[in-house]
Design an enzyme around this catalytic site. Sequence first.
Site, short mmCIF file in Angstrom:
data_model
loop_
_atom_site.label_atom_id
_atom_site.label_comp_id
_atom_site.label_asym_id
_atom_site.label_seq_id
_atom_site.Cartn_x
_atom_site.Cartn_y
_atom_site.Cartn_z
N ARG A 5 0.99 -1.02 -0.15
CA ARG A 5 0.03 0.55 0.61
C ARG A 5 0.59 1.06 -0.20
NH1 ARG A 5 -1.16 5.24 2.07
NH2 ARG A 5 -1.02 3.50 4.74
N ASP A 6 1.18 1.30 0.96
CA ASP A 6 1.88 2.97 1.19
C ASP A 6 3.32 3.23 0.14
OD1 ASP A 6 3.29 5.74 2.61
OD2 ASP A 6 4.04 4.89 3.54
N HIS B 222 7.43 4.99 12.82
CA HIS B 222 6.61 4.24 10.87
C HIS B 222 8.07 5.25 10.52
CE1 HIS B 222 4.59 3.95 7.15
NE2 HIS B 222 4.72 4.62 6.30
N CYS C 22 8.46 9.57 -0.33
CA CYS C 22 7.79 10.91 -0.65
C CYS C 22 7.21 11.89 -1.18
CB CYS C 22 7.93 11.52 0.92
SG CYS C 22 6.72 12.20 1.84
#
Length: 306
Positions: free
Chosen positions: A16-17, A208, A241
């Site tokens: 997912r991430d 995280h 990111c």
Amino acid sequence: MTRLPASVRIVEVGPRDGLQNEKAVVPLAAKVGLIDLLSATGLKTIEAGAFVSPKWVPQMADSAEVMARIARVSGVTYPVLVPNDTGLDAALAAGATEVAVFGAASESFSRRNINCSIAESLARFAPVVARALAAGLTVRGYVSCVLGCPYEGEVPAEKVAEVSAALFGLGCYEVSLGDTIGIGTPSKAVAMIDAVSARIPRDSLAVHFHDTYGMAVANIHAALDRGIAVVDSAVAGLGGCPYAKGATGNVATEDVLYLLDGLGIASGVAMDRLLDATRFISGVLDRPPASKVARALIARGGDSDA
């Protein structure tokens, strides 16, 4: 100073991430194949998808199909991210047993990421969490920008503690503390963890870390030393990111596992099985893993002796 935990649960967030920011569409079969390989490693929590608007996160548009096709292993949970009631409806229809909500400790990041203030986000999450709990699901909370924001700079630890306590108060069994842009250092991570653990039981916290500045493993070691026993990571160091140029993504599961094995901390995860998943997804994406441990072990053709 606290003792290192005897065991750690690794929460695998790669499917997912890790994949959500990939520009090229990752085929459904590849997502299913990755999760099935990860299910064979000994991991107990594998984040499988997100029921969010495909307009904003097109990579997650097939999360329902992923949930329908994976071979669910007994004892393994496959949480999915849900931002609202619509997402929760889809998660329930897909047979999810755990969902996650995603907040921020930075007002600017909250407004740019989910288009509302922190207070508004918590108000939106409240009925979603209540419905999920009433349906028998467990709910995890994420807090982003716990060590810094791309718009505001340093984020006060007390603000992180405030948002974390609010999510815990809504009914989240666990709160994951995310260094979204990967700028944290061990001393700052410890100070933040201590501030949050003054408001929430330490055994309800996870960390995280992103590895933008190469500090993720050091930060995790510091967190372990403060009694944190849940660590989020992504196979092959998947992810990135969009708010931090040059970010290398989530800390790699292989690197976390190598650290834990070296410290004698049990995780239940087998490195050789994990490397099967690493090779698979690296082949799909046609690039080498970001994990230094994976690169080293694959180059020498085997497992670790650690």
